[in-house]
Structure formats: structure tokens, C-alpha cells
Design a protein around this motif. Structure first.
Motif, PDB file in Angstrom:
ATOM      1  N   LEU A 282       0.826  -1.216   0.000  1.00 35.85           N
ATOM      2  CA  LEU A 282       0.000   0.000   0.000  1.00 35.85           C
ATOM      3  C   LEU A 282       0.857   1.260   0.000  1.00 35.85           C
ATOM      4  CD1 LEU A 282      -2.808  -1.123   2.482  1.00 35.85           C
ATOM      5  CD2 LEU A 282      -2.769  -1.274  -0.011  1.00 35.85           C
ATOM      6  N   SER A 283       2.148   1.085  -0.248  1.00 37.97           N
ATOM      7  CA  SER A 283       3.068   2.212  -0.408  1.00 37.97           C
ATOM      8  C   SER A 283       3.192   3.079   0.835  1.00 37.97           C
ATOM      9  CB  SER A 283       2.662   3.088  -1.594  1.00 37.97           C
ATOM     10  OG  SER A 283       3.420   2.745  -2.708  1.00 37.97           O
ATOM     11  N   SER A 284       3.481   2.426   1.944  1.00 35.72           N
ATOM     12  CA  SER A 284       3.725   3.186   3.173  1.00 35.72           C
ATOM     13  C   SER A 284       4.916   4.114   3.003  1.00 35.72           C
ATOM     14  CB  SER A 284       3.959   2.232   4.345  1.00 35.72           C
ATOM     15  OG  SER A 284       5.132   1.458   4.157  1.00 35.72           O
ATOM     16  N   SER A 285       5.881   3.711   2.165  1.00 35.66           N
ATOM     17  CA  SER A 285       7.077   4.539   1.982  1.00 35.66           C
ATOM     18  C   SER A 285       6.762   5.807   1.189  1.00 35.66           C
ATOM     19  CB  SER A 285       8.183   3.733   1.303  1.00 35.66           C
ATOM     20  OG  SER A 285       7.747   3.217   0.065  1.00 35.66           O
ATOM     21  N   HIS A 286       5.931   5.683   0.162  1.00 35.94           N
ATOM     22  CA  HIS A 286       5.565   6.885  -0.590  1.00 35.94           C
ATOM     23  C   HIS A 286       4.679   7.808   0.219  1.00 35.94           C
ATOM     24  CE1 HIS A 286       7.038   4.703  -4.165  1.00 35.94           C
ATOM     25  NE2 HIS A 286       7.353   5.916  -4.545  1.00 35.94           N
ATOM     26  N   ALA A 287       3.884   7.249   1.111  1.00 34.99           N
ATOM     27  CA  ALA A 287       3.071   8.107   1.978  1.00 34.99           C
ATOM     28  C   ALA A 287       3.992   9.018   2.796  1.00 34.99           C
ATOM     29  CB  ALA A 287       2.179   7.260   2.885  1.00 34.99           C
TER      30      ALA A 287
HETATM   31 MG    MG Z   1       7.288   1.364  -1.037  1.00 37.09          MG
END
Ligand code: MG
Ligand code: ADP
Length: 385
Positions: free
Chosen positions: A128-133
């Protein structure tokens, strides 16, 4: 939830640094509704920003120091400095904010030191793209406090640059585009060739549906090699067909393409070409008839990834089959594959039954218990307080 989230981040900041934050910014995770492995083929994707988000409480400092704390980490406070930032100076999750600072500096934007507390409810590593958040929340905060005034397209490129050149992940533009451009009740239709973005109505709740995410908690060891070999096959296919990218091949071209390449490369090509078309069909169906009309495209997308692109795994197939058998109207794996999550479009009344069926099916097969949650299309990155 939003005001509550802002207050929680502000409170955590106060507790950690003994001062009031200058402000709280937020950016959501995302889920990809359809359009997998099309991004690096310059094709189409249709993600939406979700109602799970990272929040950063931020306070500028005059001395050029950076102090970072996550409410969910046992890492304690990470200490960096705005001058001389490089990959080696950042460890753990601090690579994400550090990468964004670095990408702003590369654009000639002067970034002050700051204290920052991260409070995120995007689950880590669930696709769920915690890094992009994190990156998008930090970029949105820095954009405002530095007065840089970058527009959405520039913020997308800055966060991509942070990921590619600083964090060292060869990612495209989908995740940050969804996080930055998302809107409640909408998906983000994105052309990965020119970054053209359009909001498309996706009011699942209004149609009596929920989007259920099944995190298989499987991270296959061959994910990296599998990704690289799929990319290579796509490049080979484009080369053989004499096009810049598979985006330039249409479904009608496929019969002719079959004779020009080996069977495996052809199946990889067929996935990408048909998937691009499914994204276009999904957008058209959403606009004309609403969320219930896209179910068949989700199913077809999964079959294509399972059979042609061969990036599914037993747990993902199990999630899709069990949810469909229990009442989901459509389901597919989402993300890069070899593990990660599946999504299912489920009539609200059947949600409990579908959840139980998936949990049971995983137990029966001896798989690790999956994590299940619903997500709804939400607003993109912004200031909260
Ligand atoms: Mg990521
Ligand atoms: P995904 O982006 O798909 O969730 P990634 O592996 O790209 O998975 O990013 C996960 C990483 O993001 C974690 O390893 C961690 O470094 C960082 N991260 C995400 N959320 C948090 C958080 N709340 N606190 C600290 N680090 C986080």
C-alpha cells in the motif's frame, strides 16, 4: 479521523521534542485498482489514494539539524543534517525524508533543519506504499515551508528522484501520483508516458461496495529477480516489435506479434498489451456505469497476471478464488506480484462472509493468516493543521 490524526501527531511531537509543531501534513497510501506492470511500459494505471495515511508533524530549526521520530518505530530519534546529505548518512526509514530533502536541494531549493514526528496508519510492506506516503507527506510539508511552490507534477518527479537516486528503488510515478493527486470518491487515471492524470469517479460506497484488501503477508524471495526478468522480457518484446515501449502495441497487433518472438516473451507482451486495454476499459466503464461494471476487468487482469505474466503465487490465487466464491464480484492481485496483496470488490452486505471465507481458505491450505482491511478512495496529500 482526520482531526484526530492531526492531534495525535501534534501530541506525539510535543512529547518528543517539547515544543509545538509548526504544522501537520498528511499523505495517503494507495492501492492499484488495475494496471499492473504497465507503468514501465509507458502505459496506463488506475490507482486510488486510500483512507490510510502518514502524518508528519513538522517544526523548522535554525541550525540545519534534522531529527526524526516515528510513533511506530523502536528506533528512537534519528539525527541527520541538511548539509552534505547522502545515502550513507541515512538509515532505516529516515532514507525517505532524507531523500526528499536531497531531491529538493538538487532543485536548488534551500531546506531548513527540522524536527519531525511521523505517525502513519499505512501498514508496512503490504503493497500500500507506506514509503511513498512518508515521502509525499514530507514533500508537501517542505513545499510549503520553503515556499518552493512546486506543482503536483514537480512533486511527483521530486519524490521519484528521491526514490530512484537516493533510496535506490527503481520505481515509477504511480505511487506518488496517487498519493499527491488522489481525491475522495475517485481513482487517478494516469498515463505513465507523459504523466497526464485524470480523476475518474470511483464511488464504491455509493454503489454498495467495499474494496477489501487481502495482505497475504508473503514476500517471495524471488520478487527482485522476477521483476527484473519481466522488465527485460518487455524490453525485448518492444525491441522485436520496433516500438519505443509496449504502450505502442495494440490488442489487434498481438496475432502478428506471436510469430515474431518466443512463446514466453509473447505471453509477457500479451499481458502488458491487454492490461493497458483493461485500464482503458475500466475507466470507460466507471464513467458510463459505475464501480459494479468493472468487476470482469479485475478478474481478467488477475488471470492475465497468473497465466501470462506469471507473477501470482498460491496465496494470491487463494485470496482471489476464495473471495470470488464467497460473493466478491471481482478480484485481482495488486502490486508487483510474488506476494503482497489482492483486492476484492465486495457487496457491503457480504463483507463479513467474504472475510471469513478467505481466512478459512488460508487456514485450510496451511497458509499464514492474512491481514484483511477495507480501503476507500480518499483525498491526497495536504496540510491538516
Ligand atoms: Mg514502497
Ligand atoms: P511499502 O511501501 O509497500 O509499504 P516498502 O518496503 O517500500 O513497502 O516501505 C516500507 C518501509 O517504509 C519500511 O521498511 C520502513 O522503513 C518505512 N515505513 C513505513 N511506515 C513507517 C512508519 N510508520 N514508521 C517508520 N517507518 C515506516
Amino acid at each position: 479521523m482526520t482531526a484526530e490524526g492531526a492531534e495525535r501527531a501534534a501530541r506525539a511531537f510535543r512529547d518528543a521534542f517539547g515544543a509545538e509543531a509548526d504544522g501537520v501534513w498528511t499523505a495517503p497510501g494507495r492501492v492499484n485498482l488495475i494496471g499492473e506492470h504497465t507503468d514501465y511500459n509507458e502505459g496506463f494505471v488506475l490507482p486510488f489514494a486510500i483512507d490510510l495515511a502518514a502524518r508528519v508533524a513538522f517544526r523548522a530549526r535554525p541550525d540545519g539539524a534534522i531529527r526524526l521520530l516515528s510513533t511506530s518505530g523502536g528506533d528512537g530519534v534519528a539525527e541527520l543534517a541538511v548539509s552534505g546529505l547522502d545515502r550513507g548518512s541515512a538509515a532505516g526509514w529516515s532514507v525517505y525524508p532524507a531523500g526528499v530533502v536531497w531531491a529538493f536541494q538538487e532543485r536548488g531549493i534551500e531546506v531548513p533543519g527540522f524536527d519531525l514526528v511521523l505517525d502513519s496508519d499505512v501498514p508496512l510492506g503490504a503493497g500500500l506504499s507506506s514509503s511513498h506516503a512518508i515521502e509525499c507527506a514530507v514533500a508537501t510539508a517542505l513545499n510549503e515551508v520553503t515556499g518552493a511552490g512546486l506543482d503536483a507534477e514537480q512533486l511527483v518527479l521530486a519524490t521519484q528522484r528521491a526514490e530512484n537516486a537516493f533510496v535506490g528503488a527503481p520505481t515509477g510515478i504511480m505511487d506518488q501520483s496517487a498519493s499527491l493527486r488522489g481525491r475522495s470518491g475517485h481513482a487517478v487515471f494516469l498515463d505513465c508516458r507523459d504523466q497526464h492524470a485524470e480523476l475518474v469517479p470511483f464511488d464504491a460506497a455509493g454503489a454498495g461496495l467495499v474494496t477489501l484488501v487481502v495482505d497475504t503477508r508473503v514476500a517471495h524471495s524471488h520478487a527482485d529477480g522476477g521483476y527484473a526478468s519481466r522488465r527485460a522480457a518487455c524490453e525485448l518484446g518492444a525491441e522485436v516489435l520496433g516500438v519505443k515501449a509496449l504502450r505502442d502495441v495494440s490488442v489487434e497487433d498481438l496475432e502478428e506479434a506471436r510469430a515474431l518472438m518466443d512463446a514466453v516473451t509473447f505471453r509477457r507482451v500479451r499481458h502488458v498489451v491487454t492490461e493497458d486495454q483493461r485500464v482503458l476499459d475500466t475507466v470507460a466503464a466507471l464513467r458510463a456505469s459505475g464501480p459494479a461494471a468493472i468487476a470482469g476487468f479485475l478478474d481478467a487482469s488477475h488471470a492475465s497476471m497468473r497465466d501470462d505474466f506469471e507473477i501470482s503465487c498460491p496465496e494470491l490465487d487463494c485470496a482471489v478464488e476464495a473471495s470470488r466464491a464467497a460473493g466478491a464480484i471481482g478480484a485481482r492481485m495488486t502490486g508487483g506480484g510474488f506476494g503482497g496483496s489482492a483486492i476484492a470488490l465486495v457487496p457491503s452486505d457480504d463483507e463479513a462472509r467474504v472475510r471469513d471465507a478467505i481466512t478459512e481458505a488460508f487456514a485450510e491450505r496451511g497458509f499464514r493468516a492474512p491481514r484483511l482491511f477495507t480501503v476507500a478512495p480518499a483525498d491526497g496529500a495536504r496540510r491538516l493543521a
